[in-house]
Design an enzyme around this catalytic site. Structure first.
Site, PDB file in Angstrom:
ATOM      1  N   ASP A 131       1.189  -0.663  -0.177  1.00  0.00           N
ATOM      2  CA  ASP A 131      -0.367  -0.115  -0.419  1.00  0.00           C
ATOM      3  C   ASP A 131       0.913   1.170  -0.287  1.00  0.00           C
ATOM      4  OD1 ASP A 131       1.126  -0.075   2.577  1.00  0.00           O
ATOM      5  OD2 ASP A 131      -1.526  -0.171   3.092  1.00  0.00           O
ATOM      6  N   GLU A 132       2.153   0.918   0.139  1.00  0.00           N
ATOM      7  CA  GLU A 132       2.811   2.500   0.179  1.00  0.00           C
ATOM      8  C   GLU A 132       2.951   3.058  -0.712  1.00  0.00           C
ATOM      9  OE1 GLU A 132       6.294   2.542   3.123  1.00  0.00           O
ATOM     10  OE2 GLU A 132       5.884   0.168   3.783  1.00  0.00           O
ATOM     11  N   TYR A 156      11.733   2.716  -0.265  1.00  0.00           N
ATOM     12  CA  TYR A 156      11.369   1.465  -0.397  1.00  0.00           C
ATOM     13  C   TYR A 156      10.427   0.934  -1.758  1.00  0.00           C
ATOM     14  CZ  TYR A 156       7.803  -2.214   0.672  1.00  0.00           C
ATOM     15  OH  TYR A 156       7.311  -2.838   0.770  1.00  0.00           O
TER      16      TYR A 156
END
Length: 354
Positions: A131-132, A156
């Site tokens: 979800d990031e 990331y």
């Protein structure tokens, strides 16, 4: 019967998926391809029959191609990734290499085997993401959906966004049969103790400080890893080719709440089982104190996203996904697992100087 490559299958989520798939499809053959970096642990696969562990790098395209050919692979489930935000801030190069270049390596090998030289047989490349990639939400913002524009804020999440786009491109350009799932924060058995729940649980058992970023009010949606694996199974069996599905637990909690739940859980465990005091003499409850005393607020992480939340209406309506656990139940099971598997996590502390 299917023949699968599970990349990163000796890591946390990948190993849980292998355990899950062996239960629901014991006739299938699984090749685990894992580089066995610090977060990969062959012990995570102990007792799993019909699983071949191959130590190797997903960036090694010839190796991936050989595995596909030698084992007549028709399904790749891609978990392998560098995934710890703090590590990506300190050293982003490894994240770009593994998450972007590595995913492209797998896609090239899959395209060559299944499209360029293939017989037209059904196949699937399933990509597990986060979800990031969607960025950060304010308190009153609606949850991320599959159509939310990407806005990654860490090295990331940027590397995972890049890998998501490559998977999409290989479907739309070449016709590779792909699916992608974007999950919320996972927790459960076999989670490497650098992530919040295992780190703080083990710190509490050893009487170490519990370092809380900023004000501790960053919100995450928590998903038990076994529920996540069931969601991936649904996508593999019934998901539409070329589609993305959000897989969330529907359990939005501030980090501080999770940490305080860990503290209370540890205290309650010691009260219920006096033998824990002898096993973990440095834990506050072994000395008649509260684990809450270990809470320590530290400088916030750079670029720390405030809130994540996933709208899971698509996977619910199309595939029938419903998490089986709320956070209290899932955490109770997880704490019990870590208390019962000290022989699993103790060597990791020594090996990685955690």
């Amino acid at each position: 019967m299917a023949n699968l490559i599970v990349t990163g299958g000796a890591g946390f989520i990948g190993a849980n998926f292998v355990h899950h798939w062996r239960k629901v499809s014991p006739q299938d053959m699984i090749v685990v391809l894992d580089a066995l970096t610090y977060a990969g642990n062959p012990a995570n696969l102990d007792g799993q029959e019909g699983v071949l562990l191959v130590e190797g790098d997903i960036c090694d395209t010839p190796l991936v191609s050989k595995l596909i050919a030698d084992h007549d692979i028709d399904t790749i489930v891609h978990f392998a990734a560098e995934s710890h935000v703090d590590r990506s801030i300190a050293g982003p190069d490894a994240f770009v290499t593994t998450n972007v270049v590595g995913t492209h390596s797998l896609l090239k090998a899959a395209k060559a085997a299944w499209l360029d030289q293939g017989s037209g047989r059904p196949h699937r490349f399933h990509h597990v993401s986060t979800d990031e990639v969607y960025g950060s939400l304010e308190a009153d913002d609606p949850a991320f959906s599959e159509t939310t524009p990407y806005a990654p804020n860490s090295p990331y999440s940027a590397s995972k966004a890049g890998s998501d786009h490559l998977v999409r491109a290989y479907h739309h350009t070449y016709g590779l049969e792909t699916t992608t799932s974007n999950c919320s924060n996972n927790y459960g058995p076999f989670q490497f103790p650098e992530k919040l729940i295992p780190l703080f649980t083990i710190n509490a058992l050893n009487g170490r400080n519990l370092p809380i970023y900023g004000d501790g009010m960053n919100v995450r949606d928590w998903l038990h890893v076994e529920d996540h694996c069931k969601g991936i199974e649904l996508v593999l069996r019934k998901g539409r080719i070329g589609e993305t599905y959000n897989v969330g637990g529907g359990q939005e909690l501030p980090n501080l709440t999770v940490i305080e739940d860990i503290c209370r859980g540890v205290d309650n465990a010691f009260a219920a089982d006096p033998s824990l005091a002898a096993r973990f003499p440095d834990a506050p409850p072994a000395k008649g104190k509260s684990t809450l005393e270990l809470k320590t607020f530290v400088t916030d992480r750079k670029g720390h996203d405030r809130r994540y939340a996933l709208n899971v209406s698509k996977i619910r309506s199309e595939l029938g996904f419903e998490p089986a656990r709320d956070f209290p139940l899932g955490f109770a099971e997880t704490l019990s697992w870590f208390l019962s598997n000290e022989d699993w996590w103790r060597p990791l502390l020594k090996r990685n100087a955690l």
